[in-house]
Design an enzyme around this catalytic site. Structure first.
Site, mmCIF file in Angstrom:
data_model
loop_
_atom_site.group_PDB
_atom_site.id
_atom_site.type_symbol
_atom_site.label_atom_id
_atom_site.label_comp_id
_atom_site.label_asym_id
_atom_site.label_seq_id
_atom_site.Cartn_x
_atom_site.Cartn_y
_atom_site.Cartn_z
ATOM 1 C CB THR A 258 -1.072 -0.035 1.349
ATOM 2 O OG1 THR A 258 -1.731 -0.953 1.235
ATOM 3 C CG2 THR A 258 -1.568 1.400 1.548
ATOM 4 N NE ARG B 39 -9.910 -6.654 3.339
ATOM 5 C CZ ARG B 39 -8.864 -5.920 3.472
ATOM 6 N NH1 ARG B 39 -8.184 -5.238 2.262
ATOM 7 N NH2 ARG B 39 -7.819 -5.599 4.455
ATOM 8 N N GLY C 70 -10.708 -2.520 2.775
ATOM 9 C CA GLY C 70 -9.787 -2.739 3.801
ATOM 10 C C GLY C 70 -9.977 -1.188 4.668
ATOM 11 C CG ASP C 71 -6.355 -0.236 6.781
ATOM 12 O OD1 ASP C 71 -6.336 -1.052 5.906
ATOM 13 O OD2 ASP C 71 -5.567 0.549 7.072
ATOM 14 C CB THR D 221 0.853 0.183 5.178
ATOM 15 O OG1 THR D 221 0.745 -0.920 4.419
ATOM 16 C CG2 THR D 221 2.149 0.588 5.758
ATOM 17 N N GLY D 222 -0.952 -2.101 6.375
ATOM 18 C CA GLY D 222 -0.737 -3.414 7.205
ATOM 19 C C GLY D 222 -2.042 -4.097 7.188
ATOM 20 N N GLY E 163 -5.523 -4.602 7.378
ATOM 21 C CA GLY E 163 -6.424 -3.642 7.353
ATOM 22 C C GLY E 163 -7.644 -4.015 8.339
HETATM 23 N N1 ASP Z 1 -4.019 -2.116 4.953
HETATM 24 C C1 ASP Z 1 -4.188 -2.580 3.440
HETATM 25 C C2 ASP Z 1 -5.443 -3.370 3.552
HETATM 26 O O1 ASP Z 1 -5.951 -4.131 4.454
HETATM 27 C C3 ASP Z 1 -2.984 -3.279 2.820
HETATM 28 C C4 ASP Z 1 -1.824 -2.836 3.182
HETATM 29 O O2 ASP Z 1 -1.446 -2.042 3.858
HETATM 30 O O3 ASP Z 1 -0.667 -3.555 2.596
HETATM 31 O O4 ASP Z 1 -6.241 -3.304 2.422
#
Ligand code: ASP
Length: 349
Positions: free
Chosen positions: A214, A242, A244-245, A265-266, A268
């Protein structure tokens, strides 16, 4: 004779006293003028940056031994050039929101990151993009989710903020709005990259969802306004449209001139449940924490024990920057008006 000697001595003494007064007078004048016009104190000038910017290109299990030297060099080069573009906009007095959008567009157009061109595939084999922006000066925000045909979702998120009365648009409706707004629409094949397709095949075989890559940017401009933006393809092998965050305001993206601008990022689902971005701002606002302390509290002390892997970039209203992650690495960079400028990938640098 004696009297003469005495009078000569006293003349001499008078001269010495007069000269003493003269020296003292000159010292006072110089001293006073020095008070009126202090020499510029370089250390004082550099205390608080007048602009600051931070970027990320995703957090995760990014280890030196798994990344070839060529890929490492390529990542660092894109991070550096995107950061430099944002820095130049801010140095010229440009708005933080312009810097955020421009920087993220560069990263969306680069196949290395999980956003725009390099987005990951959903279980069904689509690239479904999420993005958001937030303006800290007025708490306006715009976001899009599950978008399949818009080349630069970050610009669409900005259009949602400025040209619609809504905060989040999704799917076909969001694409229709993009078309109306004159944004570039691409065929879904534009988002095909061999690397991400293979990632999907591996994830399906392991029956796992993967993430990472991300992109995000946060900035403080010379006018004192904060802005945040995030763009992503989400998680490889995600299902059922789906979301995400990233497009959830307060989870993966948040900005408020009272505290800070954050992009996450991570994983979500954790960022949504722990309202990560807003939590960091709230800890600053209500508990008076520094941006670094607040970010560490949320990412290290709360998210990590819960199993939520990831990181954030944040900049506060005074230009302080935090790049905090609980994963082995995070593609990242920061720059400010004090001349600091660096990019990094791994935990140690
Ligand atoms: N946060 C993002 C999500 O969950 C994914 C990512 O940051 O790599 O959609």
């Amino acid at each position: 004779m004696k009297t003469n000697e005495k009078s000569m001595k006293s003349v001499k003494n008078d001269k010495i006293v007069k000269r003493g007064w003269m020296v003292l007078f000159v010292m006072i004048v110089v001293g006073l003028s020095g008070c009126k016009n202090p020499a510029p104190d370089k250390s004082a000038v550099s205390v608080k940056p007048v602009y600051a910017i931070a970027i990320h290109g995703g957090a995760g299990v990014i280890l030196r031994e798994n990344l070839s030297k060529e890929l490492e060099t390529a990542y660092l080069a894109v991070l550096d050039s995107a950061l430099t573009v944002g820095e130049q906009i801010l140095a010229k007095g440009g708005a933080s929101m312009d810097a955020v959008e421009r920087v993220i567009r560069i990263m969306e157009d680069c196949p290395l990151f999980n956003a725009g061109k390099g987005a990951v595939f959903s279980h069904e084999g689509y690239n479904e993009l999420d993005a958001a922006v937030m303006d800290g000066s007025n708490l306006m925000a715009g976001a899009v989710a599950v978008v399949r045909n818009v080349k630069n979702p970050i610009s669409l998120a900005r259009k949602v903020m400025t040209n619609s009365s809504h905060v989040i648009l999704s799917g076909k409706g969001a694409t229709e709005f993009a078309r109306e707004q004159g944004l570039e629409i691409v065929d879904s094949t534009y988002f095909f990259t061999e690397r991400r397709w293979m990632d999907l095949q591996k994830a399906i075989a392991k029956e796992k969802e993967n993430k990472f890559g991300t992109v995000g940017c946060v900035a403080l401009d010379k006018a004192g306004n904060l802005a945040a933006g995030t763009s992503t393809g989400g998680m490889t092998n995600k299902r059922w449209n789906r979301i995400g965050d990233t497009p959830i305001i307060g989870a993966g993206t948040y900005a408020n001139n009272k505290s800070c601008a954050v992009s996450g990022t991570g994983h979500g689902e954790f960022f949504i449940r722990y309202t990560v971005a807003r939590e960091i701002a709230a800890l600053m606002e209500y508990k008076g924490m520094t941006v670094r302390k607040a970010a560490e509290e949320v990412i290290i002390n709360r998210l990590k024990p819960a199993g939520g892997e990831g990181g954030i970039i944040a900049v506060d209203k005074d230009g302080n920057i935090a790049l905090v992650f609980n994963s082995p690495g995070m593609y990242r960079g920061m720059a400010n008006s004090k001349g600091e400028h660096k990019v990094a990938i791994f935990g140690d640098k």
